[in-house]
Design a protein around this motif. Structure first.
Motif, PDB file in Angstrom:
ATOM      1  N   ALA A 127       0.820  -0.932  -0.356  1.00 12.46           N
ATOM      2  CA  ALA A 127      -0.300  -0.577   0.171  1.00 12.46           C
ATOM      3  C   ALA A 127       0.757   1.300  -0.200  1.00 12.46           C
ATOM      4  N   ASN A 128       1.703   1.721   0.561  1.00  9.25           N
ATOM      5  CA  ASN A 128       2.556   2.378   1.067  1.00  9.25           C
ATOM      6  C   ASN A 128       3.466   2.595  -0.324  1.00  9.25           C
ATOM      7  N   LYS A 129       4.481   1.579  -1.033  1.00 11.48           N
ATOM      8  CA  LYS A 129       4.986   1.630  -2.517  1.00 11.48           C
ATOM      9  C   LYS A 129       3.815   1.932  -3.265  1.00 11.48           C
ATOM     10  N   SER A 130       2.482   1.419  -3.368  1.00 15.88           N
ATOM     11  CA  SER A 130       1.466   1.842  -3.961  1.00 15.88           C
ATOM     12  C   SER A 130       1.417   3.352  -3.557  1.00 15.88           C
ATOM     13  N   ARG A 131       0.972   3.620  -3.013  1.00 18.57           N
ATOM     14  CA  ARG A 131       1.075   5.184  -2.585  1.00 18.57           C
ATOM     15  C   ARG A 131       2.324   6.307  -3.052  1.00 18.57           C
ATOM     16  N   GLU A 132       3.339   6.202  -3.035  1.00 16.66           N
ATOM     17  CA  GLU A 132       4.520   6.368  -3.474  1.00 16.66           C
ATOM     18  C   GLU A 132       4.195   6.981  -5.488  1.00 16.66           C
ATOM     19  N   VAL A 133       3.757   4.938  -5.345  1.00 15.79           N
ATOM     20  CA  VAL A 133       3.413   5.734  -7.013  1.00 15.79           C
ATOM     21  C   VAL A 133       2.809   5.898  -7.769  1.00 15.79           C
ATOM     22  N   ALA A 134       1.739   6.317  -7.633  1.00 18.82           N
ATOM     23  CA  ALA A 134       0.685   7.290  -7.161  1.00 18.82           C
ATOM     24  C   ALA A 134       0.968   9.097  -7.346  1.00 18.82           C
ATOM     25  N   SER A 135       2.166   8.853  -5.994  1.00 15.83           N
ATOM     26  CA  SER A 135       2.195  10.131  -5.496  1.00 15.83           C
ATOM     27  C   SER A 135       3.932  10.953  -6.995  1.00 15.83           C
ATOM     28  N   LEU A 136       4.576   9.911  -7.416  1.00 14.38           N
ATOM     29  CA  LEU A 136       5.641   9.997  -8.448  1.00 14.38           C
ATOM     30  C   LEU A 136       4.777  10.364  -9.861  1.00 14.38           C
ATOM     31  N   ASN A 137       3.550   9.781  -9.805  1.00  9.47           N
ATOM     32  CA  ASN A 137       2.913   9.616 -11.149  1.00  9.47           C
ATOM     33  C   ASN A 137       2.077  11.129 -11.343  1.00  9.47           C
ATOM     34  N   LYS A 138       1.965  12.094 -10.625  1.00  6.48           N
ATOM     35  CA  LYS A 138       0.951  12.565 -10.402  1.00  6.48           C
ATOM     36  C   LYS A 138       2.704  13.721 -10.424  1.00  6.48           C
ATOM     37  N   GLN A 139       3.214  14.114 -10.092  1.00  8.72           N
ATOM     38  CA  GLN A 139       4.268  14.446  -9.982  1.00  8.72           C
ATOM     39  C   GLN A 139       5.028  14.431 -11.225  1.00  8.72           C
ATOM     40  N   LEU A 140       4.819  13.540 -12.407  1.00 10.99           N
ATOM     41  CA  LEU A 140       5.327  13.410 -13.445  1.00 10.99           C
ATOM     42  C   LEU A 140       4.055  14.225 -14.836  1.00 10.99           C
ATOM     43  N   LYS A 141       2.998  13.372 -14.143  1.00 18.01           N
ATOM     44  CA  LYS A 141       2.355  14.171 -14.881  1.00 18.01           C
ATOM     45  C   LYS A 141       2.041  16.046 -14.999  1.00 18.01           C
ATOM     46  N   ASP A 142       2.292  16.472 -13.490  1.00 21.69           N
ATOM     47  CA  ASP A 142       2.101  18.137 -13.158  1.00 21.69           C
ATOM     48  C   ASP A 142       3.760  18.324 -13.884  1.00 21.69           C
ATOM     49  N   LYS A 143       4.910  17.409 -13.933  1.00 20.26           N
ATOM     50  CA  LYS A 143       5.955  18.186 -14.899  1.00 20.26           C
ATOM     51  C   LYS A 143       5.424  18.346 -16.132  1.00 20.26           C
ATOM     52  N   LYS A 144       5.128  17.660 -16.807  1.00 16.12           N
ATOM     53  CA  LYS A 144       4.859  17.225 -17.944  1.00 16.12           C
ATOM     54  C   LYS A 144       3.195  18.299 -18.458  1.00 16.12           C
ATOM     55  N   ASP A 145       2.675  18.819 -17.144  1.00 14.13           N
ATOM     56  CA  ASP A 145       1.697  20.224 -18.005  1.00 14.13           C
ATOM     57  C   ASP A 145       2.096  21.140 -17.923  1.00 14.13           C
ATOM     58  N   ARG A 146       3.757  21.252 -17.092  1.00 14.53           N
ATOM     59  CA  ARG A 146       4.006  22.232 -16.757  1.00 14.53           C
ATOM     60  C   ARG A 146       4.845  22.798 -18.382  1.00 14.53           C
ATOM     61  N   LYS A 147       5.325  21.572 -18.303  1.00 11.95           N
ATOM     62  CA  LYS A 147       6.101  22.273 -19.695  1.00 11.95           C
ATOM     63  C   LYS A 147       5.115  21.910 -21.046  1.00 11.95           C
ATOM     64  N   THR A 148       3.981  22.152 -21.128  1.00 13.08           N
ATOM     65  CA  THR A 148       3.126  22.296 -22.734  1.00 13.08           C
ATOM     66  C   THR A 148       2.552  23.332 -22.609  1.00 13.08           C
TER      67      THR A 148
END
Length: 148
Positions: A127-148
Motif C-alpha cells: 500500500a505504501n509503495k502504491s501511494r508512492e507510485v501514485a504520488s510519483l505519477n502525479k508529479q510526473l504528470k504535473d511536470k509534463k503539464d507545466r512544459k506544455t
C-alpha cells in the motif's frame, strides 16, 4: 424312653447340614462343601496326585460339565487378558498420536501466525509503495503539464 432319645439324636443329626466328600466311602476323609465341589477341577486333582481312578469315583456327567466350564472360563480369561493387553497398547498408541498431533498443531499455529503477520506487513508495504507510485505519477504528470 431310650428309643425316644435315639430318635431325638438321629433327628438332630439329620437336621445338620450334610457334608460332601470326594469319595463314596467316608472313612477318615475331609468333608467337602458344595462350593468345593464346583471349584475343584481334574487339573487340581492331577496336580495333587489324585485321579478319578484312585479316588474310586466314576466320572459323572456333572463333573464333566464342571470340568468343561472350568476350561471354558480359563480360555475366556486368557482371551480377556489378551484383549486387555491389546486395548492398553492401542490406548498408548492413541495417546502418542494425540501428543504428536498436539505438538504439530501448536507448530502449525505458530507458523500460521508468523505468516499472517508477514502477510500484513507485506500488504502495508505494498500500500505504501502504491501511494508512492501514485504520488510519483502525479508529479510526473504535473511536470509534463507545466512544459506544455
Amino acid at each position: 424312653s431310650t428309643g425316644q432319645m435315639k430318635r431325638k439324636n438321629s433327628l438332630s443329626n439329620s437336621s445338620s447340614p450334610k457334608k460332601y466328600s470326594r469319595s463314596s466311602n467316608n472313612n477318615n476323609e475331609v468333608p467337602m462343601s458344595p462350593s468345593d465341589i464346583l471349584t475343584s477341577s481334574p487339573v487340581e486333582g492331577a496336580i495333587q496326585g489324585k485321579t478319578m481312578a484312585n479316588r474310586g469315583e466314576p466320572p459323572t456327567e456333572n463333573f464333566l460339565k464342571i470340568s468343561e466350564l472350568n476350561d471354558k472360563i480359563a480360555q475366556l480369561e486368557r482371551q480377556l487378558s489378551a484383549k486387555e493387553t491389546q486395548v492398553i497398547a492401542k490406548d498408548r498408541t492413541i495417546a502418542e498420536l494425540r501428543a504428536e498431533a498436539s505438538v504439530t498443531e501448536k507448530d502449525l499455529r505458530t507458523r500460521l501466525s508468523a505468516l499472517q503477520r508477514q502477510n500484513l506487513e507485506l500488504q502495508e508495504s505494498l500500500a505504501n509503495k502504491s501511494r508512492e507510485v501514485a504520488s510519483l505519477n502525479k508529479q510526473l504528470k504535473d511536470k509534463k503539464d507545466r512544459k506544455t
